[in-house]
Design an enzyme around this catalytic site. Structure first.
Site, short mmCIF file in Angstrom:
data_model
loop_
_atom_site.label_atom_id
_atom_site.label_comp_id
_atom_site.label_asym_id
_atom_site.label_seq_id
_atom_site.Cartn_x
_atom_site.Cartn_y
_atom_site.Cartn_z
CB SER A 20 44.12 -77.96 39.14
OG SER A 20 43.79 -77.18 40.29
CG HIS A 234 41.79 -73.69 38.15
ND1 HIS A 234 40.59 -74.00 38.74
CD2 HIS A 234 42.70 -74.56 38.67
CE1 HIS A 234 40.76 -75.02 39.58
NE2 HIS A 234 42.03 -75.37 39.56
#
Length: 253
Positions: A20, A234
């Protein structure tokens, strides 16, 4: 001068692999055809390709990918003509997404235990998986420069006292876990004659520039959000653009 000019003009065929952090989860502007892989138009591979116009570019990076996923479904994108490969990998093998959920939802003791278990995996089992992955990439793309990018430390611990959310003990443990993972990635890259690109310094404080970790006002990372666990921890679009992209660009040459 002729050979040098010829090398400079050699076509670049770039393939982006990984999880990711390479697909761009958290950056938004997702490419609809990427489905659950959640590849973002703002992810560093797409941005590098846009700025450098390689002869060919494909990203098969995918949210949630492990080393096994890279071997099973991503390396087929490589070929003898591939000249540049990027990859972020290892976090999902070590179960860091579940570790982060544990730290977000449960007491510090549970968090520290979860981080310790992940670190034990990183020390004992991840190195062999990384070696197999990098060796397979090399076999499928023998002429490629392979850039292994690391993961940032999540928190600016110097600001933790005035930062709501997790305890400083939790944050310290999570940073330590990221450091252990980066250490394994750096060692694997070195052992396989590949390039390790360390992003921690780009996100952390400099003498002149502000830091961009969680707890900093200009953070390039999403803080923990129990209602948006998938994007928690993230990089934001800025984290991809200003954090990952310069580090990869320097490593790619």
């Amino acid at each position: 001068m002729g050979p040098t000019a010829a090398r400079a003009a050699a076509p670049v065929n770039y393939v982006a692999l990984g999880d990711s952090y390479s697909s761009g989860v958290g950056a938004g502007d997702y490419i609809s055809s990427s489905g659950s892989c959640e590849r973002s138009a703002d992810a560093y591979p797409e941005q590098w390709a846009g700025a450098n116009s390689p002869a060919s570019f494909v990203s098969v990076a995918c949210s949630g990918a492990t080393t096994a996923d890279v071997l099973a479904s991503q390396v087929p994108a490589l070929s003898a003509s591939t000249t540049l490969v990027s990859i972020t990998i290892g976090g999902n093998d070590a179960g860091f997404s579940s570790v982060m959920e544990t730290c977000a939802l449960w007491p510090t003791s549970s968090c520290l235990n979860a981080v310790a278990a992940a670190e034990a995996f990183v020390a004992s089992q991840l190195p062999a998986r990384l070696d197999t992955t990098l060796q397979t990439i090399r076999a499928d793309a023998p002429a490629a420069k392979i850039v292994v990018l690391g993961y940032p430390d999540l928190y600016d611990l110097s600001q933790s006292g005035s930062c709501i959310g997790l305890s400083t003990a939790d944050r310290t443990a999570l940073n330590q876990g990221a450091d252990e993972l980066d250490g394994a990635l750096a060692a694997a890259a070195l052992a396989n004659d590949d390039t390790f690109a360390d992003v921690r310094g780009q996100f952390a404080a400099h003498e002149i520039f502000a830091a961009h970790e969680i707890c900093d006002s200009g953070s390039w990372l999403h803080s923990v959000d129990i209602f948006a666990i998938s994007s928690s921890y993230h990089p934001t679009a800025a984290g991809q653009d200003l954090g990952y992209l310069p580090v990869f660009s320097a490593a790619a040459g």
